[in-house]
Enzyme design. Structure first.
Site, PDB file in Angstrom:
ATOM      1  N   PHE A  80      65.853  18.662  15.263  1.00  0.00           N
ATOM      2  CA  PHE A  80      66.216  17.701  14.213  1.00  0.00           C
ATOM      3  C   PHE A  80      67.733  17.578  14.151  1.00  0.00           C
ATOM      4  O   PHE A  80      68.313  17.411  13.077  1.00  0.00           O
ATOM      5  CB  PHE A  80      65.690  18.164  12.851  1.00  0.00           C
ATOM      6  CG  PHE A  80      64.189  18.258  12.771  1.00  0.00           C
ATOM      7  CD1 PHE A  80      63.382  17.334  13.418  1.00  0.00           C
ATOM      8  CD2 PHE A  80      63.583  19.257  12.037  1.00  0.00           C
ATOM      9  CE1 PHE A  80      61.995  17.427  13.343  1.00  0.00           C
ATOM     10  CE2 PHE A  80      62.199  19.359  11.940  1.00  0.00           C
ATOM     11  CZ  PHE A  80      61.404  18.442  12.609  1.00  0.00           C
ATOM     12  N   CYS A  85      70.108  16.468  17.264  1.00  0.00           N
ATOM     13  CA  CYS A  85      70.966  15.670  18.155  1.00  0.00           C
ATOM     14  C   CYS A  85      71.476  14.429  17.434  1.00  0.00           C
ATOM     15  O   CYS A  85      70.691  13.645  16.904  1.00  0.00           O
ATOM     16  CB  CYS A  85      70.193  15.264  19.402  1.00  0.00           C
ATOM     17  SG  CYS A  85      70.270  16.523  20.667  1.00  0.00           S
ATOM     18  N   THR A 112      74.999  19.706  17.580  1.00  0.00           N
ATOM     19  CA  THR A 112      76.352  19.184  17.798  1.00  0.00           C
ATOM     20  C   THR A 112      76.818  18.299  16.634  1.00  0.00           C
ATOM     21  O   THR A 112      76.024  17.780  15.861  1.00  0.00           O
ATOM     22  CB  THR A 112      76.438  18.399  19.104  1.00  0.00           C
ATOM     23  OG1 THR A 112      75.412  17.401  19.101  1.00  0.00           O
ATOM     24  CG2 THR A 112      76.267  19.313  20.292  1.00  0.00           C
ATOM     25  N   CYS A 170     112.563  34.534  16.891  1.00  0.00           N
ATOM     26  CA  CYS A 170     112.353  33.125  17.262  1.00  0.00           C
ATOM     27  C   CYS A 170     112.451  32.212  16.048  1.00  0.00           C
ATOM     28  O   CYS A 170     112.547  30.995  16.188  1.00  0.00           O
ATOM     29  CB  CYS A 170     110.994  32.953  17.929  1.00  0.00           C
ATOM     30  SG  CYS A 170     109.585  33.209  16.817  1.00  0.00           S
ATOM     31  N   CYS A 217     108.547  32.067  11.917  1.00  0.00           N
ATOM     32  CA  CYS A 217     108.032  32.443  10.593  1.00  0.00           C
ATOM     33  C   CYS A 217     108.896  31.832   9.491  1.00  0.00           C
ATOM     34  O   CYS A 217     108.382  31.331   8.483  1.00  0.00           O
ATOM     35  CB  CYS A 217     107.964  33.956  10.458  1.00  0.00           C
ATOM     36  SG  CYS A 217     109.543  34.807  10.658  1.00  0.00           S
ATOM     37  N   CYS A 227     102.993  32.913   8.221  1.00  0.00           N
ATOM     38  CA  CYS A 227     103.997  33.464   9.133  1.00  0.00           C
ATOM     39  C   CYS A 227     103.346  34.313  10.220  1.00  0.00           C
ATOM     40  O   CYS A 227     103.733  34.227  11.397  1.00  0.00           O
ATOM     41  CB  CYS A 227     105.034  34.279   8.363  1.00  0.00           C
ATOM     42  SG  CYS A 227     104.334  35.605   7.352  1.00  0.00           S
TER      43      CYS A 227
END
Lengths: 429, 79
Positions: free
Chosen positions: A133, A135, A201, A345, A348, A385
């Site tokens: 029931f 697709c 799906t 880097c 954050c 972060c």
């Protein structure tokens, strides 16, 4: 070594790994190769009046270097006559009597149609039935699949019709293309379902080619919506499994489906209430032999946990899944940056500045080194972060003892209602 | 002002009233925040209403009522 066998609504299977009804279970040749590889069961590609499929059926969403993060298809049910499939099911079951074969079924919502296919399919010795029931494409336009699954009363009626003649356990496969999947699950149970499976799906369009302006996929320049699956849908599937697992009216076993690719995914689905699981996209991407690693991984995990049977995992995390209103408002976590692992880097800092609560400062320490530091009193513990941080171990989310008693939103509302409604003075202080 | 400082000001106002013998008699929430009504019987005083804007202060006052506790000591921070 732990016992991996499961008892799913009376269906015995050597392990919880089943192939979902889909292209990998289209023929006896495929299913037998899957069993040789180690799959415990297979849900045969949906049987019904044979269809005619289009050419150009699949599309994938690749994201951040990962191929097939999501998968889209517009393929329908089997395009082979029922007798051809039944002969191969019989032969496969005869060769692999200890493996589980479930027949996925889809016919028009008419009692006589269901009676006919159930009797013919059970005659060849399947271990159970799965009513499709779910697709969302193609068959739904003909009143089947998701079109049936989106009407709870029709799910109940069709399940009842099947149960009138079925002698094997009946699994109802649910569509996620609905507001509240538990409503349909409850109706399946009312109709007599022995188990449910989810999710099928999700309605999707994989993409549009910005050069040709065609949809992806397209059939000679025309597209139609398809069904989406693969790793990208796992959180949606897991949530829906959890909702059904904690619904006392849905008191039947669950077969978990949706983006399962690794043994860790299997453990998650079982902890959240699945008795077994089904896999499709990962096999379409990597082949049947991925089950070897899944079996090994699950075995090792169970051994490490000291569990004798995989069945001991089922539902262990369900009590930990609740409503937002029952979460403790006084629970507090904050971010802590580990300078030893931080690569400076600044991801954050940017994330916190632009998208959260501006509590990560860029400072210089006594040695003149640039460091990032969290003002914990301003940190709301959103986790952002630590999510964007690319360096393992650079940010920990640490629970703090606020000293306050646990209090949920619902409890808070009760306090306020009682206070305002009674006009009595509550002694505080 | 940091979010914590905004909360801390409101918390101090709440705790101060409670320490002076006031009790909470009503909490009314709307789009502008929470209006918290305080009264004191001994010695009698005029009702006082605080408009709490911060989420943490709105949580604080209800936590005190829910837990039936006295105002806690200020939260120690780690920075």
């Amino acid at each position: 070594m732990a016992d991996l066998s499961i008892d799913f609504a009376g269906i015995k299977s050597p392990n919880p790994f089943w192939l979902a009804s889909a292209p990998p279970t289209n023929t006896g040749y495929q299913v037998q190769r899957a069993f040789e590889a180690g799959w415990g069961g297979a849900v045969w590609k949906t049987l019904g009046e044979p269809v005619i499929n289009t050419s150009s059926r699949f599309a994938a969403v690749h994201f951040g270097g990962q191929r097939v993060a999501g998968f889209n298809n517009i393929e329908l049910i089997t395009d082979r006559p029922l007798e051809v499939n039944l002969k191969e099911i019989y032969e496969t079951k005869k060769r692999f009597p200890n493996n589980t074969i479930i027949a996925s079924l889809m016919v028009e919502p008419k009692q006589e149609k269901w009676h006919e296919i159930v009797k013919r399919v059970e005659a060849v010795g399947v271990d159970g039935l799965e009513l499709n029931f779910g697709c969302p494409h193609g068959m739904a336009e003909r009143g089947m699949g998701a079109a049936s699954g989106q009407q709870p009363d029709l799910v109940q009626a069709q399940t009842t019709w099947v149960k009138e003649v079925a002698t094997t356990p009946v699994i109802v496969k649910l569509t996620p293309n609905i507001t509240d999947i538990t409503v349909v699950a409850r109706h399946a149970v009312k109709g007599g379902a022995d188990a449910i499976s989810l999710i099928n799906t999700i309605n999707s369009l994989a993409g549009v080619d910005i050069h040709s302006w065609n949809t992806i996929p397209n059939v000679g320049g025309q597209g139609a919506h398809g069904g989406y699956c693969g790793p990208a849908v796992k959180p949606i599937a897991l949530s829906m499994v959890a909702e059904c697992a904690r619904d006392r009216a849905v008191d039947v076993p669950i077969s978990g489906i949706g983006g399962i690719s690794t043994w860790q995914d299997v453990v998650e689905f079982m902890l959240m209430g699945s008795t077994g699981i089904q896999v499709c996209t990962a096999v379409m991407h990597h082949g049947f032999r991925i089950v070897e690693e899944m079996i090994d991984g699950l075995n090792n995990y169970l051994d490490e946990k000291g569990l004798a049977s995989v069945m001991e995992l089922i539902g262990k995390s369900v009590p930990k899944y609740s409503n937002w209103g029952d979460l403790d408002l006084n629970y507090k976590v904050v971010a802590r940056i580990n300078e030893d692992n931080c690569i400076n880097c600044n991801k954050c800092h940017i994330a916190c500045e632009d998208a959260s609560h501006q509590c990560i400062d860029m400072l210089t320490n006594a040695e003149g080194k640039a460091i990032l530091q969290v003002r914990e009193e301003d940190c709301v513990g959103c986790n952002l972060c630590s999510i964007v941080c690319p360096a393992d171990g650079a940010i920990d989310m640490v629970a703090l003892d606020s000293g306050a008693a646990p209090m949920t939103w619902n409890q808070r509302n009760q306090v306020i209602s009682g206070l305002n409604g009674s006009y009595s003075e509550v002694e505080v202080g | 002002m940091s979010a914590f400082d905004e909360f801390d000001q409101e918390r101090q106002a709440i705790d101060s009233l409670l320490l002076q013998g006031y009790t909470v008699t009503g909490i009314f929430e709307d789009l502008d925040g929470a209006k918290v009504r305080f009264i004191r019987r001994e010695p009698a005083g005029e009702p006082i209403e605080l408009l709490l804007l911060t989420a943490d202060a709105r949580k604080h006052v209800t936590t005190l009522i829910f837990g039936g506790s006295k105002p806690a000591a200020p939260i120690e921070t780690h920075t």
